[in-house]
Scaffold this motif. Structure first.
Motif, PDB file in Angstrom:
ATOM      1  N   ASP A  89      39.882 -38.690 -18.632  1.00 34.16           N
ATOM      2  CA  ASP A  89      40.305 -38.400 -17.258  1.00 34.16           C
ATOM      3  C   ASP A  89      40.447 -36.907 -16.996  1.00 34.16           C
ATOM      4  OD1 ASP A  89      41.229 -39.772 -14.704  1.00 34.16           O
ATOM      5  OD2 ASP A  89      42.870 -38.360 -15.074  1.00 34.16           O
ATOM      6  N   ARG A  90      40.922 -36.172 -17.988  1.00 36.76           N
ATOM      7  CA  ARG A  90      41.123 -34.736 -17.774  1.00 36.76           C
ATOM      8  C   ARG A  90      39.797 -34.012 -17.540  1.00 36.76           C
ATOM      9  NH1 ARG A  90      44.777 -31.470 -21.903  1.00 36.76           N
ATOM     10  NH2 ARG A  90      42.757 -30.589 -22.472  1.00 36.76           N
ATOM     11  N   LYS A  91      38.851 -34.363 -18.403  1.00 35.63           N
ATOM     12  CA  LYS A  91      37.523 -33.760 -18.269  1.00 35.63           C
ATOM     13  C   LYS A  91      36.903 -34.141 -16.917  1.00 35.63           C
ATOM     14  CE  LYS A  91      33.184 -33.400 -20.783  1.00 35.63           C
ATOM     15  NZ  LYS A  91      32.228 -34.358 -21.325  1.00 35.63           N
ATOM     16  N   TYR A  92      37.089 -35.391 -16.538  1.00 34.83           N
ATOM     17  CA  TYR A  92      36.562 -35.906 -15.266  1.00 34.83           C
ATOM     18  C   TYR A  92      37.149 -35.095 -14.110  1.00 34.83           C
ATOM     19  CZ  TYR A  92      35.039 -39.763 -12.082  1.00 34.83           C
ATOM     20  OH  TYR A  92      34.446 -40.538 -11.110  1.00 34.83           O
ATOM     21  N   ASP A  93      38.461 -34.934 -14.099  1.00 31.92           N
ATOM     22  CA  ASP A  93      39.121 -34.169 -13.029  1.00 31.92           C
ATOM     23  C   ASP A  93      38.633 -32.719 -12.980  1.00 31.92           C
ATOM     24  OD1 ASP A  93      40.624 -36.108 -11.797  1.00 31.92           O
ATOM     25  OD2 ASP A  93      42.433 -35.751 -12.995  1.00 31.92           O
ATOM     26  N   GLU A  94      38.461 -32.137 -14.148  1.00 29.30           N
ATOM     27  CA  GLU A  94      37.978 -30.745 -14.207  1.00 29.30           C
ATOM     28  C   GLU A  94      36.585 -30.632 -13.583  1.00 29.30           C
ATOM     29  OE1 GLU A  94      40.235 -29.542 -18.347  1.00 29.30           O
ATOM     30  OE2 GLU A  94      38.026 -29.414 -18.293  1.00 29.30           O
ATOM     31  N   GLU A  95      35.721 -31.541 -13.995  1.00 30.62           N
ATOM     32  CA  GLU A  95      34.339 -31.494 -13.499  1.00 30.62           C
ATOM     33  C   GLU A  95      34.276 -31.765 -11.998  1.00 30.62           C
ATOM     34  OE1 GLU A  95      31.076 -31.920 -15.427  1.00 30.62           O
ATOM     35  OE2 GLU A  95      31.850 -31.711 -17.467  1.00 30.62           O
ATOM     36  N   LEU A  96      35.121 -32.685 -11.537  1.00 27.30           N
ATOM     37  CA  LEU A  96      35.165 -32.985 -10.099  1.00 27.30           C
ATOM     38  C   LEU A  96      35.626 -31.756  -9.318  1.00 27.30           C
ATOM     39  CD1 LEU A  96      36.789 -36.551 -10.122  1.00 27.30           C
ATOM     40  CD2 LEU A  96      34.535 -36.005  -9.187  1.00 27.30           C
ATOM     41  N   ALA A  97      36.649 -31.086  -9.845  1.00 26.80           N
ATOM     42  CA  ALA A  97      37.187 -29.905  -9.157  1.00 26.80           C
ATOM     43  C   ALA A  97      36.114 -28.819  -9.062  1.00 26.80           C
ATOM     44  CB  ALA A  97      38.419 -29.395  -9.897  1.00 26.80           C
ATOM     45  N   GLU A  98      35.394 -28.622 -10.150  1.00 26.26           N
ATOM     46  CA  GLU A  98      34.327 -27.608 -10.142  1.00 26.26           C
ATOM     47  C   GLU A  98      33.227 -27.973  -9.147  1.00 26.26           C
ATOM     48  OE1 GLU A  98      32.928 -27.169 -14.166  1.00 26.26           O
ATOM     49  OE2 GLU A  98      34.913 -26.525 -14.851  1.00 26.26           O
ATOM     50  N   ALA A  99      32.860 -29.232  -9.136  1.00 26.58           N
ATOM     51  CA  ALA A  99      31.801 -29.677  -8.218  1.00 26.58           C
ATOM     52  C   ALA A  99      32.252 -29.513  -6.765  1.00 26.58           C
ATOM     53  CB  ALA A  99      31.423 -31.123  -8.502  1.00 26.58           C
ATOM     54  N   ARG A 100      33.518 -29.812  -6.500  1.00 27.46           N
ATOM     55  CA  ARG A 100      34.028 -29.681  -5.117  1.00 27.46           C
ATOM     56  C   ARG A 100      34.007 -28.228  -4.656  1.00 27.46           C
ATOM     57  NH1 ARG A 100      38.399 -34.032  -6.583  1.00 27.46           N
ATOM     58  NH2 ARG A 100      37.337 -35.900  -5.800  1.00 27.46           N
ATOM     59  N   VAL A 101      34.345 -27.338  -5.557  1.00 26.75           N
ATOM     60  CA  VAL A 101      34.281 -25.913  -5.213  1.00 26.75           C
ATOM     61  C   VAL A 101      32.832 -25.515  -4.933  1.00 26.75           C
ATOM     62  CG1 VAL A 101      34.576 -23.573  -6.118  1.00 26.75           C
ATOM     63  CG2 VAL A 101      36.391 -25.274  -6.449  1.00 26.75           C
ATOM     64  N   ALA A 102      31.929 -25.951  -5.795  1.00 29.30           N
ATOM     65  CA  ALA A 102      30.519 -25.576  -5.658  1.00 29.30           C
ATOM     66  C   ALA A 102      29.907 -26.125  -4.369  1.00 29.30           C
ATOM     67  CB  ALA A 102      29.734 -26.075  -6.870  1.00 29.30           C
ATOM     68  N   MET A 103      30.311 -27.320  -3.967  1.00 34.70           N
ATOM     69  CA  MET A 103      29.700 -27.965  -2.793  1.00 34.70           C
ATOM     70  C   MET A 103      30.382 -27.559  -1.489  1.00 34.70           C
ATOM     71  SD  MET A 103      27.144 -29.641  -3.725  1.00 34.70           S
ATOM     72  CE  MET A 103      26.780 -28.792  -5.247  1.00 34.70           C
ATOM     73  N   GLY A 104      31.596 -27.117  -1.557  1.00 33.96           N
ATOM     74  CA  GLY A 104      32.316 -26.764  -0.335  1.00 33.96           C
ATOM     75  C   GLY A 104      32.368 -27.929   0.624  1.00 33.96           C
ATOM     76  N   ARG A 105      32.088 -27.660   1.897  1.00 34.85           N
ATOM     77  CA  ARG A 105      32.169 -28.716   2.910  1.00 34.85           C
ATOM     78  C   ARG A 105      30.876 -29.489   3.072  1.00 34.85           C
ATOM     79  NH1 ARG A 105      35.848 -27.183   7.897  1.00 34.85           N
ATOM     80  NH2 ARG A 105      37.640 -26.347   6.777  1.00 34.85           N
ATOM     81  N   SER A 106      29.856 -29.093   2.332  1.00 32.62           N
ATOM     82  CA  SER A 106      28.555 -29.718   2.571  1.00 32.62           C
ATOM     83  C   SER A 106      28.471 -31.146   2.037  1.00 32.62           C
ATOM     84  CB  SER A 106      27.452 -28.858   1.957  1.00 32.62           C
ATOM     85  OG  SER A 106      27.736 -28.620   0.599  1.00 32.62           O
ATOM     86  N   LEU A 107      29.309 -31.479   1.068  1.00 31.81           N
ATOM     87  CA  LEU A 107      29.259 -32.832   0.494  1.00 31.81           C
ATOM     88  C   LEU A 107      30.663 -33.248   0.068  1.00 31.81           C
ATOM     89  CD1 LEU A 107      26.977 -34.951  -0.587  1.00 31.81           C
ATOM     90  CD2 LEU A 107      27.642 -34.078  -2.827  1.00 31.81           C
ATOM     91  N   LYS A 108      31.053 -34.460   0.453  1.00 34.67           N
ATOM     92  CA  LYS A 108      32.339 -34.980  -0.009  1.00 34.67           C
ATOM     93  C   LYS A 108      32.125 -35.688  -1.342  1.00 34.67           C
ATOM     94  CE  LYS A 108      36.113 -35.510   1.862  1.00 34.67           C
ATOM     95  NZ  LYS A 108      37.364 -34.780   1.578  1.00 34.67           N
ATOM     96  N   ILE A 109      33.049 -35.463  -2.256  1.00 32.92           N
ATOM     97  CA  ILE A 109      32.916 -36.033  -3.600  1.00 32.92           C
ATOM     98  C   ILE A 109      34.164 -36.851  -3.910  1.00 32.92           C
ATOM     99  CG2 ILE A 109      32.608 -35.489  -6.041  1.00 32.92           C
ATOM    100  CD1 ILE A 109      31.543 -32.697  -5.010  1.00 32.92           C
ATOM    101  N   TYR A 110      33.960 -38.117  -4.239  1.00 28.81           N
ATOM    102  CA  TYR A 110      35.087 -38.995  -4.513  1.00 28.81           C
ATOM    103  C   TYR A 110      35.117 -39.411  -5.983  1.00 28.81           C
ATOM    104  CZ  TYR A 110      35.394 -39.214   0.537  1.00 28.81           C
ATOM    105  OH  TYR A 110      35.510 -38.879   1.855  1.00 28.81           O
ATOM    106  N   LYS A 111      36.347 -39.669  -6.416  1.00 28.87           N
ATOM    107  CA  LYS A 111      36.551 -40.052  -7.819  1.00 28.87           C
ATOM    108  C   LYS A 111      36.673 -41.573  -7.928  1.00 28.87           C
ATOM    109  CE  LYS A 111      39.877 -39.479 -11.615  1.00 28.87           C
ATOM    110  NZ  LYS A 111      41.219 -38.978 -11.969  1.00 28.87           N
ATOM    111  N   GLY A 112      35.649 -42.171  -8.498  1.00 27.85           N
ATOM    112  CA  GLY A 112      35.675 -43.617  -8.667  1.00 27.85           C
ATOM    113  C   GLY A 112      35.547 -44.001 -10.128  1.00 27.85           C
ATOM    114  N   VAL A 113      35.597 -45.311 -10.352  1.00 30.26           N
ATOM    115  CA  VAL A 113      35.476 -45.822 -11.711  1.00 30.26           C
ATOM    116  C   VAL A 113      34.798 -47.190 -11.648  1.00 30.26           C
ATOM    117  CG1 VAL A 113      37.760 -46.971 -11.700  1.00 30.26           C
ATOM    118  CG2 VAL A 113      36.799 -46.170 -13.872  1.00 30.26           C
ATOM    119  N   GLU A 114      34.015 -47.495 -12.667  1.00 25.87           N
ATOM    120  CA  GLU A 114      33.454 -48.844 -12.814  1.00 25.87           C
ATOM    121  C   GLU A 114      34.047 -49.452 -14.069  1.00 25.87           C
ATOM    122  OE1 GLU A 114      29.257 -49.236 -13.716  1.00 25.87           O
ATOM    123  OE2 GLU A 114      29.255 -51.371 -13.209  1.00 25.87           O
TER     124      GLU A 114
END
Ligand SMILES: [Zn+2]
Ligand SMILES: [Zn+2]
Length: 266
Positions: free
Chosen positions: A64-89
């Motif tokens: 989960d920690r790694k997942y959150d880190e990667e999500l945070a980085e991706a959100r910064v990189a994408m800015g407002r152009s793409l919404k990124i949600y945290k899901g699980v299967e």
């Protein structure tokens, strides 16, 4: 569930994909996001695997920690152009309901998919293991048992969305030939009715179209039946594990089933 996810029209969001946070994918989150932008998608829901059966290669892999880190980085990189949600299967197994409940409560997910990958101790999601299982069982029995597990998953009330409703056919059709919808119509209808009653989402999983089985999970007749029943809580997921599979065949489905374009979620 983060209800924001419901606001995107069908085709504007992919609600099922796996990055390198999953044991069976090497896709970078940001590479996935760049591809989504290229395709004109507005949002992505990463749905990384969480598996709890000790025999499963994915068991214990979720970080989960790694997942959150990667999500945070991706959100910064994408800015407002793409919404990124945290899901699980999550691979649902009735005997692990408590453990799965604790897992879901422990972390903050925007979206949870429940999937049947295992029937009892039999893994039907991996070709070699599925081959063994289907080789030693009659079609009606094997598929019947699978659909019963799907019923139990819905009854568990743990998830926002049902993953690939009839995954049993992915490798099953190699043994038994195509799954004939009419033959299992009663099972499909029962599952669809329960989904609606439980307020769970139905996923049109497009991965089947790029596999040998060559149809969506579930197939079009089941989607039409769901609409006939008054179901509106639909989503599309590519189940991509590679960049090139993201959002795949979404346009085709909207073209084949134009009534989906008018769908209003309630
Ligand atoms: Zn799955
Ligand atoms: Zn998946």
């Amino acid at each position: 569930m983060n209800t924001e996810i419901l606001k995107y029209p069908l085709g504007a969001i992919d609600t099922h994909l796996h990055s390198r946070i999953s044991c069976d994918s090497e896709m970078g989150l940001q590479a996935a996001c760049r591809q989504a932008l290229k395709l004109g998608l507005k949002a992505l829901v990463f749905t990384e695997h969480a598996d709890f059966d000790p025999s499963d290669q994915g068991c214990g892999f979720y970080d989960d920690r790694k997942y959150d880190e990667e999500l945070a980085e991706a959100r910064v990189a994408m800015g407002r152009s793409l919404k990124i949600y945290k899901g699980v299967e999550v691979t649902y197994q009735p005997q692990r309901r408590r453990q799965i409940l604790d897992f879901i409560h422990q972390y903050q997910f925007d979206f949870t998919i429940g999937s049947v990958h295992m029937v009892g101790s039999k893994d039907i999601s991996r070709p070699e293991l599925a081959k063994k299982h289907y080789g030693s069982a009659e079609e009606e029995q094997a598929y019947g048992e699978y659909f019963q597990e799907v019923e139990k998953l819905i009854d568990s009330r743990l998830f926002d969305c049902l993953g690939h409703l009839d995954l049993c056919k992915r490798y099953g059709h190699l043994h038994y030939g195509p799954l004939v919808y009419k033959k299992y119509e009663k099972s499909y209808k029962k599952i669809l009715k329960h989904l609606i009653q439980a307020g769970m989402m139905l996923e049109i999983n497009t991965s089947g179209l790029r596999q040998q089985v060559k149809e969506t999970f579930p197939p079009y007749p089941a989607v039409l039946e769901y609409l006939k029943m008054g179901g509106t809580n639909l989503t599309m997921g590519s189940d991509a594990h590679r960049v090139q599979d993201i959002g795949q065949d979404f346009a085709k489905i909207l073209q084949d089933l134009p009534q989906l374009k008018k769908l209003k979620r309630k």
